[in-house]
Scaffold this motif. Structure first.
Motif, mmCIF file in Angstrom:
data_model
loop_
_atom_site.group_PDB
_atom_site.id
_atom_site.type_symbol
_atom_site.label_atom_id
_atom_site.label_comp_id
_atom_site.label_asym_id
_atom_site.label_seq_id
_atom_site.Cartn_x
_atom_site.Cartn_y
_atom_site.Cartn_z
ATOM 1 N N ASP A 2 33.252 -81.127 -42.621
ATOM 2 C CA ASP A 2 33.513 -82.054 -43.717
ATOM 3 C C ASP A 2 34.983 -82.441 -43.759
ATOM 4 O O ASP A 2 35.327 -83.601 -43.950
ATOM 5 N N LYS A 9 38.193 -90.302 -42.088
ATOM 6 C CA LYS A 9 38.048 -91.395 -43.049
ATOM 7 C C LYS A 9 39.421 -91.845 -43.566
ATOM 8 O O LYS A 9 39.716 -93.039 -43.598
ATOM 9 N N ALA A 217 38.033 -85.264 -58.949
ATOM 10 C CA ALA A 217 38.695 -85.227 -57.649
ATOM 11 C C ALA A 217 39.730 -84.115 -57.597
ATOM 12 O O ALA A 217 40.514 -83.944 -58.524
ATOM 13 N N PHE A 221 41.864 -84.381 -52.464
ATOM 14 C CA PHE A 221 41.185 -85.677 -52.375
ATOM 15 C C PHE A 221 42.176 -86.809 -52.620
ATOM 16 O O PHE A 221 42.111 -87.858 -51.977
#
Ligand SMILES: Nc1ncnc2c1ncn2[C@@H]1O[C@H](COP(=O)(O)OP(=O)(O)OP(=O)(O)O)[C@@H](O)[C@H]1O
Ligand SMILES: [Mg+2]
Lengths: 307, 223
Positions: A2, A9, A217, A221
């Motif tokens: 992850d 990303k 978050a 993050f």
């Protein structure tokens, strides 16, 4: 897994963001690149000073003028005395015969006019010369060597600039301290620029950050995209800085080469070796991540986003 | 039946800076799967109660216990983490106008992490469908009407199937017909077993629902 996906990303996001606003980010990168170039110049200066030192610029030269009547035996005796001093005192020596000196002189167009009567005279008035490159700047040792050589028959004169060593040494010490100070200063500036970059980004995205925070978050993050954003700009800037350093050192070397009779051949700038450059990038990258971390914490603590 | 109480307020007082007492010594429980309304005039402390449940505010005294976790006794990071299990419809919407409807609704999934793009697409479509907004998936938020924006917020609050759904005045700026539609939506979610707390300052709309209403006035129970 992850975590890696998250980073991929953020990596993609930051690049598409940088590329979507190229002008704005070019300015960032130019400023960062300039700062990193200056740090790089400081580093290469330090490197090069070591090489210049090794190239014997620091230790004084001793010039031994033989009597014009000296013959080969006298020269041999002198040379022997010089060699006896050992490598710790004498690094190398070079014999320049009077014929050689005359030949060199007559080749120099400017000198030709001034020395026309010297050259035209059939009897060469120039002395044989031995140039000693010493390997110490200890004045007592050099004085002793001076005395020893001066006592040899048919040695007219020995010249040595005692202060030269000290002067160059001080100059180099000063220069390396200066370059160190400049590096520290510009690393601090780099930190401030990165901090400001991140602060601006967080202000631009303050809504998204606040909402993300409210939805749950984590710090990472919010921090992750900002770290990527800063890191890749700093990386582009570092590469640009390397290209800049390459260009600068190349043009300076060309310049030095055309002045080589002024500076001597020891004067040459070597580019940062690639490993050292990679180390520099790695340090700047770690520094960047750390700075982003601090900047985010600072903005959190001074805004609503801390919840 | 202690384990049935998903939310427990025990003598909770919340003071804001400037000596404003928003909540004064309140105790109440909410059971798992319950739908509760929170009614009261403006400034009564409705939002404050919801923020205490979400852990974005911390009680000045007393304890707020969610799922047997005392929010006052855990770190801020953990409170933030717990919010990932709560859906929140904010009074001021908090729609992000720098992205389209799809990207607004996916935000909780990005925060929770571990979803593939395909899963995210599927979940966003389903969430938007459940609020009747699937045809606006590519729209910009500013192209939505007030009621549609409210439904966008609800889609974002339910996309990750939270155990607790909090809605702060979801019907506030809507006409009666639209307000009823929104409440109908919450009833649908309630059927799937979610615990729901909805605040409203207009009580008239709530009375028909036959659900529990916690009435507040100046930070205390009323009637
Ligand atoms: N962050 C804050 N700082 C200081 N005071 C606050 C803060 N938030 C709320 N208050 C005060 O606390 C009291 C309760 O506010 P709260 O937002 O809970 O009311 P509400 O019932 O949600 O009102 P509304 O129906 O207008 O949304 C009010 O007097 C308000 O002014
Ligand atoms: Mg409110």
């Amino acid at each position: 897994m992850d975590k890696i996906n998250n980073h991929i990303k953020s990596f993609k996001q930051s690049w598409s963001y940088i590329l979507s606003q190229p002008i704005e980010h070019l300015i960032n990168i130019l400023v960062l690149g300039l700062i990193i170039t200056i740090c790089g110049i400081g580093l290469s200066l330090n490197n090069n000073m070591d090489t210049w030192k090794a190239n014997n610029i620091v230790y004084p030269q001793m010039i031994v003028y033989m009597n014009t009547q000296a013959n080969q035996a006298d020269i041999d005796a002198t040379q022997k005395a010089i060699n006896k001093a050992g490598a710790k005192i004498v690094k190398s020596s070079q014999f320049i015969s009077k014929d050689q000196a005359l030949a060199e002189l007559s080749q120099d167009k400017n000198m030709k006019e001034i020395s026309s009567d010297v050259i035209s005279s059939s009897d060469n008035p120039l002395p044989d010369v031995i140039i000693i490159n010493t390997s110490t700047s200890e004045s007592s040792i050099l004085n002793k060597l001076d005395m020893q050589i001066s006592q040899i028959a048919m040695v007219d004169d020995v010249q040595v600039d005692m202060n030269y060593a000290g002067k160059v040494d001080n100059l180099i010490l000063f220069a390396s301290r200066l370059s160190f100070a400049i590096q520290i200063l510009f690393i601090a500036v780099l930190g401030l620029v990165i901090y400001n970059m991140i602060r601006l980004q967080m202000m631009l995205k303050s809504d998204a950050i606040q909402v993300s925070r409210l939805i749950g978050a984590s710090d990472s993050f919010i921090m992750r995209p900002l770290i990527h954003y800063a890191l890749w700009q700093v990386t582009i800037a570092t590469l640009a800085a390397y290209a800049g350093l390459f260009f600068i050192s190349n043009s300076l070397n060309n310049l030095f080469a055309s002045f080589s009779n002024l500076f001597g051949n020891g004067f040459k700038i070597t580019l940062l070796p690639i490993e050292q450059f990679a180390m520099m990038w790695a340090s700047i990258a770690i520094f960047t991540i750390f700075t982003v971390f601090l900047a985010v914490r600072w903005v959190f603590n001074n805004t609503q986003a801390k919840q | 039946m202690l384990e049935n109480k998903i939310i427990k307020f025990q003598q909770v007082t919340k003071k804001y800076t400037g000596d404003i007492t928003a909540i004064n010594n309140l105790s109440f429980d909410i059971e798992k799967g319950e739908l509760v309304f929170l009614a009261g005039h403006s400034g009564a402390g409705k939002s404050t109660i919801l923020k205490l449940i979400a852990g974005t505010e911390v009680a000045s005294s007393g304890s707020v216990v969610i799922n047997n976790i005392d929010l006052g006794k855990i770190s801020q990071n953990n409170r933030t983490f717990i919010r990932q299990h709560i859906g929140f419809v904010f009074q001021d919407h908090k729609i992000l106008f720098d992205r389209n409807v799809f990207d607004n609704v996916r935000l909780p999934l990005d925060i929770i992490g571990g979803f593939t793009e395909k899963e995210i697409h599927e979940k966003v479509s389903n969430a938007l469908e459940s609020v009747g907004l699937e045809h606006k998936i590519k729209s910009r938020p500013e192209q939505l009407s007030g009621g549609e924006q409210q439904r966008l917020c609800i889609a974002r609050a339910v996309i990750h199937k939270p155990k607790i759904l909090i809605a702060d005045e979801p019907t506030a700026n809507l006409d009666r017909a639209n307000a009823l539609k929104i409440l109908e939506l919450f009833k649908q979610f309630h059927k799937s077993g979610v615990t729901i707390i909805i605040s409203a300052h207009d009580e008239s709309i709530l009375n028909d629902y036959g659900k529990r209403i916690i009435r507040l006035s100046k930070g205390q129970f009323r009637g």
